[in-house]
Design a protein around this motif. Structure first.
Motif, PDB file in Angstrom:
ATOM      1  N   THR A  69      -6.150 -21.438  18.778  1.00 23.72           N
ATOM      2  CA  THR A  69      -7.269 -20.686  18.210  1.00 23.72           C
ATOM      3  C   THR A  69      -8.384 -21.583  17.687  1.00 23.72           C
ATOM      4  OG1 THR A  69      -6.102 -20.597  16.086  1.00 23.72           O
ATOM      5  CG2 THR A  69      -5.798 -18.736  17.599  1.00 23.72           C
ATOM      6  N   ASP A  89      -9.980 -14.788  12.126  1.00 24.12           N
ATOM      7  CA  ASP A  89      -9.291 -14.531  13.394  1.00 24.12           C
ATOM      8  C   ASP A  89      -8.069 -15.435  13.544  1.00 24.12           C
ATOM      9  OD1 ASP A  89     -11.185 -12.643  13.983  1.00 24.12           O
ATOM     10  OD2 ASP A  89     -12.369 -13.953  15.280  1.00 24.12           O
ATOM     11  N   ASP A 146      -5.311 -14.066  11.265  1.00 24.20           N
ATOM     12  CA  ASP A 146      -4.739 -12.851  11.860  1.00 24.20           C
ATOM     13  C   ASP A 146      -3.861 -13.196  13.063  1.00 24.20           C
ATOM     14  OD1 ASP A 146      -6.031 -11.357   9.983  1.00 24.20           O
ATOM     15  OD2 ASP A 146      -7.720 -10.797  11.274  1.00 24.20           O
ATOM     16  N   ALA A 147      -4.231 -14.239  13.795  1.00 22.76           N
ATOM     17  CA  ALA A 147      -3.444 -14.619  14.973  1.00 22.76           C
ATOM     18  C   ALA A 147      -2.051 -15.097  14.572  1.00 22.76           C
ATOM     19  CB  ALA A 147      -4.176 -15.711  15.753  1.00 22.76           C
ATOM     20  N   VAL A 167      -0.297 -14.353  11.586  1.00 22.10           N
ATOM     21  CA  VAL A 167       0.537 -13.281  11.030  1.00 22.10           C
ATOM     22  C   VAL A 167       0.740 -12.162  12.045  1.00 22.10           C
ATOM     23  CG1 VAL A 167      -0.187 -13.832   8.683  1.00 22.10           C
ATOM     24  CG2 VAL A 167      -1.434 -12.084   9.982  1.00 22.10           C
ATOM     25  N   GLY A 168      -0.132 -12.085  13.036  1.00 24.29           N
ATOM     26  CA  GLY A 168      -0.029 -11.009  14.017  1.00 24.29           C
ATOM     27  C   GLY A 168       1.166 -11.121  14.936  1.00 24.29           C
ATOM     28  N   VAL A 169       1.738 -12.324  15.084  1.00 22.66           N
ATOM     29  CA  VAL A 169       2.884 -12.488  15.981  1.00 22.66           C
ATOM     30  C   VAL A 169       4.201 -12.157  15.285  1.00 22.66           C
ATOM     31  CG1 VAL A 169       1.697 -14.286  17.275  1.00 22.66           C
ATOM     32  CG2 VAL A 169       3.216 -14.931  15.398  1.00 22.66           C
ATOM     33  N   LYS A 221       6.987  -9.946  13.638  1.00 18.62           N
ATOM     34  CA  LYS A 221       7.425  -8.572  13.849  1.00 18.62           C
ATOM     35  C   LYS A 221       8.404  -8.163  12.750  1.00 18.62           C
ATOM     36  CE  LYS A 221       7.004  -8.870  18.882  1.00 18.62           C
ATOM     37  NZ  LYS A 221       5.834  -7.986  18.917  1.00 18.62           N
TER      38      LYS A 221
END
Length: 587
Positions: free
Chosen positions: A396, A403, A406-407, A409-411, A413
């Motif tokens: 990133t 962004d 977010d990238a 923490v976004g992975v 689950k």
């Protein structure tokens, strides 16, 4: 039509009818009392009184099982003896037997019953002759029992009709008690839910507000439960630098949330006055050691970032190693310099926790909790890990800071029961890349090369030496001059640390390096009390002993050394000037 013949009702039948209606009225009244009252103990006492009077007994008591189903406690009592609060084992006495067997009993002569508990009679002098006892049960759930003693009048013995009546009343009372408990439990759950929501709102208010899209620092916090034990903060200082921190409290739940709130508040309050992250951690550690619950601790990273120089002063108390992503794509980790806060009252050094000065040089700093590295990235339970974090940060590069956060923490689950742990991540991007920067001033011919502001500590002088070397290399100066100027500037800075501040840990040095025509100029600012310039002189050279020759050395190396009038808010301003000798010759 002839009149129907009168029906004659016998006196016993009439008495039974009256008693039946009275019993129905009592059941109805008890139901109304339980429905109307919020105080269960008061309602139970009233019910025991009604039941005792209706059966015409000398006394009555209501026993309830505790949550562990191990003991029976008297919650209500009427009559000649007062036993409210009495606790007996759940399998002892006649009342315990009734509860265990879930079966009502008439004991006409207690002296012949081996289960009879005579301790109360011994203490009070009262004589129990007979007992009537019925269990409090709803389906298979045992709640307790109602016990009546000594029938008044007649032969003094309870009848099977009394037992049937008591069992009916006991069934009604048991249902009312169960309903009241369930209602209280629902109210308690709702209260706890509201308190957790309020606690979450308070915690959220302690986190910094999102800044502008081009802000150099930002963070994200995702609690695994209603409240979090993680926190981060960042706030500007008066001189333009940015103070920041990130921490992880041991444990979960409300205790961790309360310690989180205390630690974050302490850091923000003290961080505006104490400009040394290591010393600040030492003070917070002392407070946590004095007041935190036994066994609780906080891992924490604290730092100060100077946007003008790209230098971060960092201190780590037992936390995951922060990562620096350099401008060329490399990573450097910074291990903890001491234990978590709350473990040992004495910090690693007398000044607090060790500090590291990091030149970002257009790179970025990333601090995160173990909820990030130990978070699952798939249903098979694969952890993201430190390498996973590094990979996302590399992928990133060039994107906006938000962004990139977010990238990461976004992975992660959440599992079937939600997030495995609180997730907190803080990113800091050095926006002033490409140092040293240069700005020319056509009016004066001066060119600013570099400026920085650092804690006045001996271990920070290395950063200043590197900066002077970089500036002189930028000006293509010859090697001998470079080494001499570095030595002179280092001596001057040591004087500030030792004499201006007297070794204080909260002092600072501001350094500006510039080219002024054919001269290299170094300006050193401190914020201590103004010195008596006339009293500053080197020791006599004939007095041979260690130390005291720094002034001679500085004046010998530099072409001009003088204290100039400092701007407002500055204690002293020392200006050092040296004619430039480049590798091509004198300027």
């Amino acid at each position: 039509m002839p009149n129907a013949p009168a029906v004659t009702i016998s006196e016993p039948a009439a008495e039974d009818a009256r008693r039946f209606h009275a019993n129905l009225e009592l059941l109805a009244e008890m139901s109304r009392d339980f429905a109307a009252s919020r105080d269960l103990d008061v309602t139970l006492l009233k019910a025991v009184g009604h039941i005792t009077d209706s059966v015409d007994a000398e006394g009555g008591a209501l026993f309830l099982l505790d949550e562990a189903q191990e003991n029976l406690r008297c919650h209500a009592c009427v009559g000649a003896t007062e036993i409210t609060g009495l606790v007996i084992a759940a399998d002892k006495g006649i009342v315990g037997r009734v509860v265990q067997n879930n079966l009502g009993e008439i004991v006409r002569d207690v002296s012949k019953d081996p289960s009879f508990f005579g301790g109360v009679d011994e203490k009070t002098g009262y004589t129990t002759k007979s007992i009537l006892c019925a269990p409090l049960t709803v389906k298979d759930e045992r709640i307790g029992a109602i016990e009546l003693i000594n029938k008044r009048g007649g032969d003094g013995l309870f009848s099977p009709g009394d037992l049937h009546f008591l069992e009916a009343l006991a069934a009604s009372a048991a249902l009312a008690i169960l309903n009241a408990r369930q209602a209280d439990a629902l109210l308690e759950q709702e209260r706890i839910k509201r308190e957790l929501e309020l606690a979450r709102e308070i915690q959220s208010s302690l986190l910094p507000r999102a800044g502008d899209a081009d802000a150099p620092i930002a963070g994200v916090n995702l609690p695994a439960r209603e409240v979090s034990g993680d926190f981060f903060d960042h706030f500007p200082l008066k001189d333009g630098r940015i103070c920041f921190c990130l921490g992880d409290v041991s444990g979960k739940g409300m205790n961790a949330a309360l310690l989180m709130a205390k630690t974050a508040s302490l850091y923000r309050c003290l961080g505006k006055a104490i400009l040394s992250p290591g010393r600040l951690l030492g003070l917070v550690n002392r407070e946590i050691c004095e007041t935190a619950a036994r066994g609780m601790f906080v891992t924490m990273v604290a730092g100060i970032y100077d946007p003008r120089t790209g230098v971060v002063t960092l201190s780590n108390a037992g936390h995951e190693p922060p990562l620096v992503l350099t401008s060329d794509g490399g990573f450097e980790a910074f291990e903890a310099g001491g234990p978590p806060l709350g473990i040992l009252a004495d910090p690693p050094t007398k000044e607090g926790y060790p500090e590291a000065a990091i030149e970002l040089k257009g790179g970025s700093l990333w601090v995160f909790t173990d909820g990030v590295t130990e978070g699952y990235v798939d249903d098979a339970g694969t952890e993201l890990g430190a390498e996973g974090v590094r990979g996302i940060l590399l992928e990133t590069r060039g994107r906006a800071l938000k962004d990139r956060l977010d990238a990461v923490v976004g992975v992660l689950k959440p599992g079937e029961s939600g997030m495995r742990d609180d997730v907190t991540l803080l990113g800091l991007v050095d926006t002033a890349a490409g140092r040293p920067t240069t700005t020319s001033s056509p009016a004066t011919g001066a060119e600013s090369i570099m400026s920085m502001r650092l804690p006045a500590k001996a271990d920070r002088l290395r950063v200043i030496r590197h900066a002077v070397r970089a500036a002189l290399d930028y000006l293509d100066c010859e090697h001998e001059m470079t080494e001499q100027v570095i030595l002179a500037v280092d001596e001057a800075c040591q004087n500030v640390v030792r004499h201006a501040y007297g070794g204080r840990a909260d002092g600072e040095i501001a350094v500006e390096l510039r080219r002024d025509g054919g001269d290299f100029v170094v300006e050193l600012q401190d914020f201590a009390a103004p010195v008596d310039v006339g009293a500053i002189r080197g020791r006599d050279l004939d007095d041979i002993r260690p130390g005291g020759l720094g002034v001679h050395l500085i004046r010998e190396i530099m072409d001009d050394v003088q204290f100039v009038t400092p701007p407002a808010g500055v204690g002293n301003l020392l200006q050092l000037r040296k004619r430039l000798y480049t590798k091509a010759g004198a300027s």
